[in-house]
Structure formats: structure tokens, C-alpha cells
Design an enzyme around this catalytic site. Structure first.
Site, PDB file in Angstrom:
ATOM      1  N   ARG A 566     -15.412  26.382  -9.717  1.00 41.52           N
ATOM      2  CA  ARG A 566     -14.749  25.163 -10.144  1.00 41.52           C
ATOM      3  C   ARG A 566     -15.459  24.610 -11.391  1.00 41.52           C
ATOM      4  O   ARG A 566     -16.663  24.778 -11.565  1.00 41.52           O
ATOM      5  CB  ARG A 566     -14.774  24.125  -9.018  1.00 41.52           C
ATOM      6  CG  ARG A 566     -13.822  24.462  -7.888  1.00 41.52           C
ATOM      7  CD  ARG A 566     -12.385  24.516  -8.382  1.00 41.52           C
ATOM      8  NE  ARG A 566     -11.889  23.202  -8.685  1.00 41.52           N
ATOM      9  CZ  ARG A 566     -11.118  22.474  -7.874  1.00 41.52           C
ATOM     10  NH1 ARG A 566     -10.750  22.952  -6.708  1.00 41.52           N
ATOM     11  NH2 ARG A 566     -10.693  21.279  -8.230  1.00 41.52           N
ATOM     12  N   LYS A 571     -22.177  21.903 -12.656  1.00 40.85           N
ATOM     13  CA  LYS A 571     -22.287  23.360 -12.677  1.00 40.85           C
ATOM     14  C   LYS A 571     -22.625  23.875 -14.085  1.00 40.85           C
ATOM     15  O   LYS A 571     -22.963  25.025 -14.271  1.00 40.85           O
ATOM     16  CB  LYS A 571     -21.002  23.998 -12.166  1.00 40.85           C
ATOM     17  CG  LYS A 571     -20.736  23.704 -10.674  1.00 40.85           C
ATOM     18  CD  LYS A 571     -19.423  24.324 -10.219  1.00 40.85           C
ATOM     19  CE  LYS A 571     -19.025  23.907  -8.805  1.00 40.85           C
ATOM     20  NZ  LYS A 571     -19.763  24.640  -7.755  1.00 40.85           N
ATOM     21  N   LYS A 677     -21.893  36.874  -3.893  1.00 38.98           N
ATOM     22  CA  LYS A 677     -20.901  37.941  -4.129  1.00 38.98           C
ATOM     23  C   LYS A 677     -21.324  38.796  -5.309  1.00 38.98           C
ATOM     24  O   LYS A 677     -21.225  40.029  -5.276  1.00 38.98           O
ATOM     25  CB  LYS A 677     -19.509  37.334  -4.374  1.00 38.98           C
ATOM     26  CG  LYS A 677     -18.943  36.615  -3.153  1.00 38.98           C
ATOM     27  CD  LYS A 677     -17.774  35.686  -3.474  1.00 38.98           C
ATOM     28  CE  LYS A 677     -17.607  34.673  -2.349  1.00 38.98           C
ATOM     29  NZ  LYS A 677     -16.726  33.541  -2.700  1.00 38.98           N
TER      30      LYS A 677
END
Ligand code: 26W
Length: 827
Positions: A566, A571, A677
Site C-alpha cells: 500500500r 512506508k 514473500k
């Protein structure tokens, strides 16, 4: 199929259908022709997809029923995962993998003229979540089934999921995601378990024949909750769990007065109103907006789910409510469903006539709460006035919980009024508000954060008063991701290679990846070459996607540098862009020492109301436009913004990534799961000392991780005297970057559009302290480029990242939840 009644009618063990290619082919034909009315020739792939999905769901059905038959016994303990979000993505290939039907299913498709790959693309992502929290819930469901843990998910059957993102002239545009338009072949509607949920009305207090005081909630406007069950298959273990999603609908009782007065349409409007509740997922992932409909959604989920859990427990032959907490535990995914604390109290007292103390003992022994964020703007508070109007009985109960709780506080700290004010579930002030996190903590026996640092920061900061009171309630459960979707399915090339070397046990026991460590040594040339080739093939696959969706050509031999998540200031996609601009300005100046060719990919959705995040997307696109078309750059640097980032795009992206960007301001990212991931798929991380990055760094070792930036404590210490201009003065490369943006180089025809971005990062009040980390980030990036030149060593580090990622499987996470919180026995 979680209920005893229908099962008792059938035999104890249901036979499963044949799984040969012939039998599967036959069933697909059957569905396509007799059910969907499509002949074989020229059938659009979407119908073949649906026929295949039904054919596979049929193959899950007996395991699904048998899973519950095994568990539906009195005294069998169960967990319920309550979440407003489940970001499932696609189901087809997941079930194919779990059922081990890949070869067979492919063989069965010969006659249909569509490849498996084509059919997979026909399935819309089930985008019933925003980001990390929703995807985590989906990974948890996968691991619980694979561990054969009796866990059911409860969520909302949103008609519209996460919006679809388009980029127009560099700006984000949102389109509705009507993912259910063509139906959902996986789900089973179970109208026999409909629940009624109340809203509005008022409360009445009365004394019964025995002279006991009770309350009832009357004159309510009710809606119905219809459950839709999605099968969650375990990995090759014949376990199939259930994700139960509630859809809202009007009660059948139309408003007859209006109907008789000829106001048919007004009467039908009520139906409309009821159906709004499950209509759309709220697309905010970090700031609450206080909308009434959102509170309706939360209560709708909590009430329907608790009633259903009570029903299931009774149906399994239980009746002594004092044992309810022995048999049931509810894990609340953030504060979103925590009205469940008050709702369970209401059900136990008003419907089952338990007294307060008994009801409270049960409630606080079966509720558990997970916190997913420290950002103050994300902490949910609901105005007391809204509560009063929408859920008057629940507000009464919350007041009583708070009164009793504050008595405990004042007994422990007599006279400490400030502490009472801080800890009160009701926040006083201009508008009174209910603090949902406080309600969750007071009502739960377990409270956890999602990474070691995050849990520590909760203990030391936000939850400190509560830790003083109940130190044993608080614990950490570091997140994970499911290796089935994120490695076995998403990265078949690398998976085959791993299996060739260490066998396939790693898929169900990711710690076995450790066995790859010796193969990382430089002497294993053949293995290195195969590893590199697998990565290279994945990069070609991603390059094709980038070409198709962004029109940008990525060279698979360049370093693939990726940040997808997002879009949020904390971030720090901006820090990434500043580095890209710095690289661009190096090219322009001919400063090419230690250069490595890079393809920078950024993707993610901005909340539709988050103006700064949307402007950041525009900046990425504007920089991309200039960089990709400047002849001086000559392909040495490419930048692309990938539109509509979602679960199915990550399945292409993670396996193809060389460098994973995890660059949040330290102390702000609770955990991160994208970071895991990427690591599993052999990417190296450039990251701050934040969230689960810290545990990734611990696992892989600092030689195999590019660490930079301030620590959480340093960020805190700097607050109040942060002076971004000092960094500008000391760092001419930073100055060049800022000047280039300020000059309008990237926005010649839209003057001033990036002023708000410059204003934010140049402000001494910038909470994310982007400029403070610029130098150390660029230095770390330079080390990345140097490391990239040593291909063999890069491959070694890549293998070591995968080999060290075993801890980040949700199988481990779920085993820890089970060991410390749920205490379930695998069936
Ligand atoms: C009320 C609005 C709202 C909606 C969602 C506020 C906050 C949220 C979530 C808590 C946001 C979220 O997804 N948090 C992420 O949770 C992941 C799973 O634990 C973590 O890995 C991420 O670090 C965290 O940001």
C-alpha cells in the site's frame, strides 16, 4: 459443512469422487453443457473455468464434510478467526496444488481448447482485504487447514472488494471491483444457518419472576445475515476448513403498513438499506474514518458470528455454558471485530440469562486480540453518540465493563486519576469516544503484536498501563506467509529445483529449507547455474507483465529492484523515488562508477481519500516518464509503476525480484509480510531496522542483508529537533535530487504539483523523517550495486535467503498461536 445435523443423515465417512483425468474431463463437460448450457466448441474460457472450479469443488466436498464429522463432537475445542478482511486472491491453482491434481487437471483439459494458464486467468481475485492484515488472515486460514487445526474463519461477503486501480495521466483512478458479478463457484450458500442481527431501538430493564433484573433490546431494525462458505483446503492432508462469509439482507417482514398504503417501493427500500451493510469493503488501511456503515459492518460480523458459534456448539451436543470457554476461542484480527466482547456479554446475559460475573468469566476466557499497527491515526474510536443510536444495549454493556474495570484500576493505583483517565475505555473530552483497543484488551485473555519489535513497542508504549496491570496477557506472534501459495505455486521453477535437491518435505515443513545452505557455497556451480536460470525465467515472466501493463521494457539481466505494498508515507515510497532520481542524476552527470543497471518497479494502491499518497503515485509515474524516455539513460535505468497491485500480481512479482525494498521509518511497520514473500523467493532485502525485517536480518545474517537507517529509538529521540535542512546542507547529492524535483523537471506541464511533497519532506515536523535516512539509504544502495557485480556471490546470498526463510512460514506462526493461545488438538 460444520454442523452435525445434516451429517448424521449421511454415512460417517463420505466417499470421494474419482480423480482420474477421464473422470475430471467428463465432469467439466457435464457442467459446461448441462449446467452452463455451453457447447464444447468455442466456449469462452470463463465458462470452462467455472466448470473446472465446480468439478474441483466436488472433489473437495467429501473431505470438507468429513473434516467436520471428525470434529463435531461434544467437548472438541475450536478457534474462530474473526476478521473484516480476508484477502484470498485466486483459489483454483491453490486447490489444484493442495489436491495434487496439477498433472491430472492439465491432462483433463485437452478437449477444451484452453490451457490451465488461460483458465487460471479467468478467476477474479477475491480482493476482500486492503493489504497486509487481510492477506495475513488468508495465509493463516491456509496454514490452519494444512495443520488440520479446527479453525473457522468469519468474515463479510462483500459484493465489492478492494477497488481496481487504473493510472490515467499518472494519477490513480478507482473503479468498482464487482468480483461477484458472475458468481463465485467456490462458495456454498447455507440459508439454514441464517442469523438475525439487531440495530437501533432501545433497551428495557425488567425484573423476572425470581426477582432478578434483566435487560432486553427492543424496537430494533433487524437485518438477516446469510452465510456463504468457502472451502479452505489443506495441503495434501484431506482436511478442508471453512471460511464463512456473511451477506446482509432484509428480513422477509416487509413494512406492511407502507405496503398496504401502496408504498411498495418505500417498503422495498428497507431491503436496499439492509443490503448496504455487506456491499463494499472500506478501502482504508491506516486511518479510521468513523463512518456509521463501517460500525454497522463490524457489529454485523461480530453478532452473526457469535450467534453462529453458539449455535454450532449447541448443535455438537453441548449445553453447559460454563464450559463454553473450554471449547471455543475467538481470535480478533485487530480492533475491527472487537465489539464482539460486548456482544458475547449481551448474548450470555440477555439471551441465556447468565449473571454478569459468569458471563464476564466466559467472555474473557474466550476472546483474544491481535494488534497490527502502532499508528495513532489507525486506532479505532467510535463516538458514544453513534453507539447510543446504533447499538444502545451494547453501549450500556460497555459502560458497565468500563465502570468495573476502572474500579480494578483504582484499587491497584488508588488516587491515580491520570491513570484512570488514560485507561478508561471511554475517552472523555469534546466528543466522548469508545476506545476499541482498550475494550479489546480488557475483554481478552491474550493480546499480541505481530513481530518482536512491534510487540515490544506495544509493551513499552501504547499498552504500557495495561502491561503494568496484566503483564501475562501480552505476547508476540511474529507473522508469516504460506509457502504453498508464495513458493510452491508462485515459483514452480525454483520449487522443482529445491525438491530435486532436498525432496518435497519443505512444502509442509519450511524449516527443511535449511538443507539448502551447503548448496549455497560457491563450489556448487551447477546448482548455482540452475538457481540463476530459475530466477532469470521468473524475471522474463515479470518483464512481460510490466511490458503489457506499463508499456515499459525491463531487461531481465538488470537488477530488479521492487517495492510493492500500500502507498503510505510511513512506508516511504518517497525515499525510493529520491534514490531513483539520484541514479538518474548520476547518469546525467556521467558518474557511473560502480554502476549496476536497474529496473525499479513500484506498485500499490492509495486510499482514495489520501491525497499525499495519490500524489506520490503521480510522482513515480512522472519520474518514470522522464527517465524511460531520456536518451542519455539509454536503458541503464528503467522505472515502472505497476497498476492494480493485488495478490495475483505478487505471485508473478516476488519470484522475479532481486532486491526487496522494506524501507519504512523504524518503529512504524508493525511487521510486514511482503518482506517474507520476497525472502522466500530468493530476493535480498534492503531495509530498515523495523518490524519483521529485524527477524529476517537475524535469520539470514547481516552479510546477506542491506541494513540502513535510524533505529526506532533514534527516530523517537530525534522528534522535536529534526532539522531536515541540515541534511540538505551536508549532502550535495540530496540537494541535487531536491532541486531537480523543485525545478519542475518531472512536471513541465503541471507546475507546482509536487510542492506538497517537497513541503512534507522538508518540514521539521515530517513524522517519517525521510531525509534523515537518505544518505545511509544511498550508501546501502551503492553496496547493493557493488554486490550485484559479483554474480556468483549474489546467487549465494540469494540461496541463503531462501534457505533461511523457514521461520517465516505461517505454519510456524499458527503452531505458536495454537501452543500459546488456542490450545487446540489437531483432529
Ligand atoms: C480502521 C482503518 C484501518 C484498517 C486497517 C486501520 C488499520 C488497518 C490495518 C491494521 C492495517 C494493516 O494492514 N496493518 C498491517 O498488518 C500486517 C499484518 O500483521 C503487518 O504485516 C503490517 O506491518 C501492518 O501494517
Amino acid at each position: 459443512m460444520p454442523d452435525q445435523t445434516p451429517l448424521q443423515a449421511c454415512q460417517p465417512t463420505l466417499e470421494s469422487l474419482p480423480v482420474t483425468a477421464d473422470a475430471i474431463r467428463q465432469d467439466i463437460k457435464q457442467y459446461q453443457f448441462y449446467h452452463l448450457g455451453r457447447i464444447l466448441k468455442d466456449c469462452p474460457p470463463v465458462y470452462t473455468y467455472r466448470a473446472l472450479a465446480w468439478t474441483l469443488r466436488d472433489r473437495l466436498m467429501s473431505d470438507w464434510m468429513n473434516t467436520y464429522a471428525r470434529r463435531d463432537l461434544p467437548g472438541k475445542r475450536r478457534a474462530y478467526y474473526m476478521s473484516l478482511e480476508f484477502l484470498i486472491g485466486r483459489a483454483l491453482s491453490n486447490h489444484v496444488l493442495n489436491l495434487d491434481l496439477d498433472k491430472t487437471a492439465r491432462a483433463s483439459l485437452q478437449d477444451f481448447g484452453h490451457s490451465m494458464e488461460e483458465l487460471v486467468e479467468e478467476e477474479p481475485d477475491a480482493g476482500l482485504g486492503n493489504g497486509g492484515l487481510g492477506r495475513l488472515a488468508a495465509c493463516f486460514m491456509d496454514s490452519c487447514a494444512s495443520l488440520d487445526l479446527p479453525v473457522m474463519g468469519y468474515g463479510i461477503h462483500y459484493e465489492y472488494g478492494m477497488f481496481r486501480q487504473r493510472i490515467e495521466n499518472g494519477y490513480q483512478k478507482e473503479d468498482a471491483d464487482h468480483w461477484l458479478r458472475d458468481g463465485n463457484p467456490w462458495e456454498v450458500e447455507r440459508t439454514e444457518f441464517i442469523q438475525r442481527v439487531q440495530f437501533g431501538g432501545r433497551t428495557e430493564h425488567f425484573t423476572d419472576k425470581e426477582g432478578v433484573r434483566h435487560a432486553r433490546w427492543v424496537d430494533t431494525s433487524d437485518v438477516l445475515a446469510i452465510p456463504f462458505d468457502m472451502p479452505i483446503s489443506g495441503y495434501r492432508n484431506h482436511a478442508v476448513n471453512t471460511l464463512r462469509l456473511w451477506k446482509s439482507t432484509a428480513t422477509d417482514a416487509f413494512n406492511l403498513d407502507e405496503f398496504n398504503a401502496g408504498s411498495y417501493t418505500e417498503a422495498v427500500q428497507e431491503k436496499n438499506h439492509a443490503e448496504h451493510i455487506s456491499m463494499v469493503l472500506y478501502p482504508n488501511d491506516s486511518s479510521e474514518n468513523g463512518k456509521e456503515l463501517r460500525l454497522r459492518q463490524q457489529y454485523f460480523l461480530a453478532s452473526a458470528s457469535l450467534k453462529d458459534a453458539l449455535r454450532q456448539w449447541h448443535a455438537a451436543g453441548n449445553s453447559d455454558l460454563s464450559k463454553f470457554a473450554d471449547d471455543n476461542v475467538f481470535q480478533m484480527n485487530d480492533t475491527h471485530p472487537t465489539i464482539a466482547v460486548a456482544e458475547l456479554m449481551r448474548l450470555l446475559m440477555d439471551d441465556y440469562r447468565l449473571d454478569w460475573d459468569k458471563a464476564w468469566a466466559i467472555t474473557t476466557q474466550c476472546m483474544a486480540y491481535t494488534n497490527h499497527t502502532l499508528l495513532p491515526e489507525a486506532l479505532e474510536r467510535w463516538s458514544v453518540a453513534l453507539f447510543e443510536r446504533l447499538l444502545p444495549r451494547l453501549l450500556e454493556i460497555i459502560y458497565e465493563i468500563n465502570a468495573r474495570f476502572l474500579r480494578t484500576v483504582s484499587m491497584k493505583w488508588p488516587g491515580d486519576l491520570d491513570r484512570q483517565r488514560r485507561m478508561s475505555i471511554i475517552e472523555e473530552g469534546g466528543v466522548q469516544q469508545v476506545r476499541m483497543a482498550w475494550l479489546a484488551i480488557v475483554g481478552s485473555f491474550s493480546v499480541n503484536g505481530v513481530a518482536a519489535l512491534h510487540s515490544q513497542l506495544l509493551r513499552d508504549g501504547l499498552f504500557r498501563d495495561f502491561v503494568d496491570l496484566w503483564p501475562d496477557k501480552f505476547n508476540n506472534k511474529t507473522n508469516g506467509v504460506t509457502p504453498r501459495r508464495w513458493v510452491a505455486h508462485a515459483n514452480p521453477g525454483m520449487s522443482a529445483l529445491i525438491t530435486r535437491e532436498i525432496g518435497d518435505g519443505w512444502v509442509a515443513d519450511l524449516s527443511q529449507l535449511e538443507k539448502l545452505k551447503p548448496l549455497a557455497e560457491l563450489s556448487n556451480k551447477a546448482f548455482h547455474a540452475d538457481w540463476h536460470a530459475a530466477k532469470r525465467a521468473n524475471k522474463e515472466r515479470l518483464a512481460a507483465l510490466v511490458k503489457a501493463d506499463c508499456g515499459v521494457e525491463f531487461n531481465p539481466d538488470a537488477l530488479f529492484d521492487v517495492q510493492v505494498k500500500r502507498i503510505h508515507e510511513y512506508k516511504r515510497q518517497l525515499l525510493n523515488v529520491l534514490h531513483v532520481i539520484h541514479l538518474y542524476s548520476r547518469i546525467k552527470k556521467g558518474h557511473m562508477q560502480g554502476w549496476a543497471d536497474r529496473c525499479v518497479l513500484i506498485g500499490g494502491k492509495a486510499a482514495p481519500g489520501y491525497a499525499m499518497a495519490k500524489r506520490i503515485i503521480k510522482l513515480v509515474n512522472s519520474v518514470a516518464e522522464v527517465v524511460n524516455n531520456d536518451p542519455d539513460v539509454n536503458g541503464r535505468l528503467k522505472v515502472a509503476f505497476l497498476p492494480n497491485y493485488r495478490v495475483s500480481s505478487m505471485e508473478i512479482i516476488a519470484p522475479a525480484t532481486d532486491l526487496s525494498e522494506q524501507i519504512s521509518t523504524a518503529g512504524k511497520e508493525a511487521s510486514g509480510t511482503g518482506n517474507m514473500k520476497f525472502m522466500m523467493n530468493g530476493a535480498l532485502t534492503i531495509g530498515t531496522y523495523d518490524g519483521a525485517n529485524i527477524e529476517i536480518l537475524d535469520a539470514v545474517g547481516e552479510d546477506n542483508f542491506f541494513l540502513f537507517g535510524l533505529r526506532a529509538g533514534e527516530v523517537d529521540a530525534l522528534r522535536g529537533h529534526y532539522q531536515p535542512h541540515t541534511y540538505l546542507e551536508q549532502d550535495h547529492e540530496l540537494r541535487d535530487v531536491i532541486d531537480l524535483i523543485g525545478s519542475g523537471h518531472f512536471n513541465p506541464v503541471e507546475p507546482g504539483i509536487f510542492d506538497m511533497i517537497l513541503g512534507a519532506i522538508l518540514s521539521p515536523h515530517d513524522p517519517w523523517m525521510t531525509l534523515a535516512d537518505f544518505r545511509s539509504y544511498v550508501d546501502a544502495q551503492n553496496l547493493v550495486s557493488l554486490a550485484w557485480h559479483d554474480k556468483a556471490n549474489w546467487t549465494r546470498m540469494s540461496i541463503l535467503n531462501t534457505a533461511s526463510s523457514g521461520f517465516f512460514s505461517t505454519d510456524r506462526t499458527m503452531a505458536e498461536y495454537n501452543r500459546d493461545i488456542w490450545k487446540l488438538r489437531p483432529a
